[in-house]
Design a protein around this motif. Structure first.
Motif, PDB file in Angstrom:
ATOM      1  N   GLU A  59     -51.168  15.990 -15.675  1.00 50.16           N
ATOM      2  CA  GLU A  59     -49.774  15.569 -15.583  1.00 50.16           C
ATOM      3  C   GLU A  59     -49.376  15.142 -14.169  1.00 50.16           C
ATOM      4  O   GLU A  59     -48.269  14.658 -13.961  1.00 50.16           O
ATOM      5  N   ASP A 112     -49.612  23.298 -22.666  1.00 45.45           N
ATOM      6  CA  ASP A 112     -48.752  24.484 -22.660  1.00 45.45           C
ATOM      7  C   ASP A 112     -47.272  24.118 -22.700  1.00 45.45           C
ATOM      8  O   ASP A 112     -46.448  24.889 -23.196  1.00 45.45           O
ATOM      9  N   ASP A 113     -46.918  22.933 -22.169  1.00 46.42           N
ATOM     10  CA  ASP A 113     -45.507  22.543 -22.148  1.00 46.42           C
ATOM     11  C   ASP A 113     -45.109  21.739 -23.388  1.00 46.42           C
ATOM     12  O   ASP A 113     -44.002  21.216 -23.458  1.00 46.42           O
TER      13      ASP A 113
END
Length: 269
Positions: A59, A112-113
């Motif tokens: 990211e 995870d997000d």
């Protein structure tokens, strides 16, 4: 200047015009090869720098809707999350290192997000006609960390692969993060990664090898070759002119020797 009068003949006018046309053409081809050499050298340097750069979280380089740039392509990235095999698809007409035709396995990886990263896990054989979904080994289950090379979305213009419709279930032609985002109804990071770790148990899917360097020195050799050809054209033309003059002089000398030196005298043999 009468000795050069033959240059006005139809044959020599055509030969001279061809020679004049060849010189700029060969010079231009040399500059084209120089451009190709510079392009390939720059590409090789860019790929080498990307492959040897320190891995970063995915990211940091891409986000939903982001178009992966040339400087970001092939960068090693890491991501932590879980594979979603229920939404897995395969990419048709892909070859392995031995040239065998099969599929690339594209598995959504939920971070995870909540965002989704498309992971090309590697190559599997087609096992006959590419109509049925192939046997695909399962990825690690649960939360895991993957590493891979960041790649740009595939397009027909860049790959030459037509994005045909009406394919068998769960099969695609091109990896396109925007289209996958619509299919999944999720926030999909732009581009995708070619997984390099963890290595699959048993070697399947077969991981995709590092991109090779393009043969830039060959273009450099072609550049020199074309320019040498361009320089050789006038040299070759002048050689032919001198040969023509020499042959004419030899023919004239032979004709003089065959003529009588005085009226009534026999010709010299």
């Amino acid at each position: 200047m009468h000795r050069y009068r033959f240059l006005l003949s139809r044959q020599w006018v055509i030969l001279t015009l061809v020679a004049i046309a060849l010189i700029p053409t060969m010079v231009k081809l040399g500059f084209w090869q120089q451009h190709r050499y510079e392009q390939r050298t720059a590409r090789n340097d860019l790929v080498s720098a990307a492959l040897h750069a320190k891995p970063v979280p995915v990211e940091r380089l891409t986000a939903p809707g982001h178009a992966v740039t040339r400087t970001e392509k092939y960068r090693t990235v890491t991501a932590t999350g879980a594979f979603d095999t229920a939404q897995q698809v395969v990419v048709r007409r892909r070859t392995n290192a031995d040239g065998e035709v099969g599929f690339h396995v594209l598995t959504p990886f939920v971070l995870d997000d909540g965002k989704v990263l498309l992971v090309n896990r590697g190559w599997v054989p087609a096992n006959g006609a590419q109509t049925a979904f192939p046997e695909v080994p399962a990825p690690p289950s649960g939360r895991t960390t993957v590493t891979g090379r960041l790649m740009a979305d595939e397009t027909t213009a860049a790959s030459g692969i037509k994005n045909v419709t009406g394919l068998p279930d769960r099969q695609i032609m091109l990896i396109d993060s925007a289209r996958e985002a619509r299919r999944l109804g999720a926030r999909v990071l732009g581009g995708y990664i070619q997984q390099t770790a963890p290595e699959p148990p048993g070697g399947s899917p077969e991981q995709i090898s590092d991109p090779g360097s393009e043969d830039a020195p060959l273009n450099y050799a072609y550049m020199i070759q074309w320019w040498l050809f361009a320089a050789g054209v006038p040299v070759g033309w002048w050689f032919l002119v001198r040969r023509e003059i020499r042959e004419q002089e030899e023919a004239a000398a032979a004709e003089r020797r065959s003529e009588p030196s005085e009226p009534g005298e026999p010709a010299t043999v």
